[in-house]
Design an enzyme around this catalytic site. Sequence first.
Site, PDB file in Angstrom:
ATOM      1  N   SER A 209       0.843  -1.182   0.000  1.00 29.63           N
ATOM      2  CA  SER A 209       0.000   0.000   0.000  1.00 29.63           C
ATOM      3  C   SER A 209       0.892   1.249   0.000  1.00 29.63           C
ATOM      4  CB  SER A 209      -0.953  -0.052   1.201  1.00 29.63           C
ATOM      5  OG  SER A 209      -1.984   0.886   1.089  1.00 29.63           O
ATOM      6  N   ASP A 422      -7.499  -3.530  -7.672  1.00 29.35           N
ATOM      7  CA  ASP A 422      -7.210  -3.071  -6.316  1.00 29.35           C
ATOM      8  C   ASP A 422      -7.972  -1.772  -6.075  1.00 29.35           C
ATOM      9  OD1 ASP A 422      -5.958  -1.707  -4.067  1.00 29.35           O
ATOM     10  OD2 ASP A 422      -4.296  -3.122  -4.264  1.00 29.35           O
ATOM     11  N   HIS A 451      -6.917  -5.694  -1.938  1.00 26.10           N
ATOM     12  CA  HIS A 451      -5.717  -4.919  -1.611  1.00 26.10           C
ATOM     13  C   HIS A 451      -4.692  -5.836  -0.954  1.00 26.10           C
ATOM     14  CE1 HIS A 451      -3.653  -1.184  -1.140  1.00 26.10           C
ATOM     15  NE2 HIS A 451      -3.690  -1.178   0.177  1.00 26.10           N
TER      16      HIS A 451
END
Length: 515
Positions: A209, A422, A451
């Site tokens: 991330s 995502d 994710h």
Amino acid sequence: MNRSVLSRIGTLTAAAATLAVLVPATASAAASSVQWGPCPEDVAAPGLTCTTLKVPLDYRNPGGKTIDVAVSKLASTKPAKRRGIMLTNPGGPGGPGLSMPAELRAAGMPSSVLDAYDIIGFDPRGIGRSTPVTCDLKPEQAVNNVPPYARDAAAVAERAKTVAVVAKQCGESKTAAILPYITSANTARDMDRIREALGEKKLSYYGVSYGSYLGAVYSTLFPQNTDRVVLDSVTGPGGLDPAGSRRLAEGFQDRFPDFAKWAAERHASYGLGRTPRQVTAKFYELAAKLDTGVVPGVDGAAFRVGTFGSLYSTRSFPVLAQQWQALDGEGVMKQTAQAQQVDVAQILAAQLHVVCNDVNWPEKVETYQRSVEKDRVKYPMFGAAAANIWTCAYWPSEPIEPQVRIGDRGPSNILMVQNLRDPATPLGGAKEMRRALGDRTRMVSVDDGGHGVWLGSENACGNNAVNRFLVEGKRPAHDTACAADRGGLFASMTPEQRQEREKALDEVRSKQRMF
């Protein structure tokens, strides 16, 4: 407030380097003077030890004031197989990472990786047990950094008043003196101080991330100190800048069809539509209904952001469907419980410090109003939220240095892994990061939604690409694509191990979100 526009061109002069060589395990043991001890009770896990390092608050004045960075270690128990250290970051920004080595182990990190590295976690500056920052957020403010869906230009102007108050609180808090120094670049410099303190010539890295952006920043500032770098669920080369925020709408549109298909296949259970098209129509129907305040206590903005958050993991789909079902019958939409260890107010404050200090955001409300109207058409499900105004427009401090410009100078030792669908870091941003890094990286794209690829997905191809790179140094010669795979990579786990794995993944994901 008139703030000068700073150049985004980073002052980077790093020369290209060759791939890292194996560093004997004994080298770090001899050079390191770090004293490891027990971890805090809420972080403690078998084999995990902790310490605290002093780092400069302002790296332009390295002999000046210092702050603390809390560090953890899950040491390799196989000296003959140990390669070095691997730093980790869960994202956010602002996600505490002290417990991440133990969480990755619980999520199914292979023994071959655990043997090859001392897995290092740390709370980035500004968060957790490192020197923290605060914005003195009230309970009603400690809800969300993702802007709400703006129905019109007036809603953007109203949101501007709200975020201006938060910015003022951040600038007047008890930690205001350190506010300008909570940046991605300084966190990367802290990472290099951790490397030095542990007596290692190089470090390997896994970041997911926002952690992917942090890894790219480190690899740009310290290319000669990188060994094997994995960037998972990748942001654009600007991190969570205005373009990165607007990409959340792209991610929503990319991922939502997975939920629509899932719900349509279970129409008998939830009654949300017999086809994906009907489920999509139900989304717009519920959003419009809630925009008019038909269900007390739940508005259209909360419905949209709640749906967005549930798209991170397919495991959240049943709860999301139940929420929609309740709202369709004028019930109450309950938010999924956050992991208990997460201090939401602190994470939200730390996020704002990083996001607002990294980039000089536009200040004019009209800029956001124009973006909202454009993205409302381009991405009708979430565009008018993702483009809305941030607290950063009123941030009390200018960036102390230009944003790091991610580039292609350095060793070719980076692996990117990315789900095609995502919601938070969509494929479009990852492709931009791929172009920015050039021949330094290869990208493995996975036909999956959600994710997180490594350990977060059960796609064997994507997971094995990371394992092979970290352990053997083998990386695809060219960008590659992994086909959809629901074969159950972790099917051999016992029910207890699977429950522990899911809990660990929930912990990591809770630190990646902006709400």
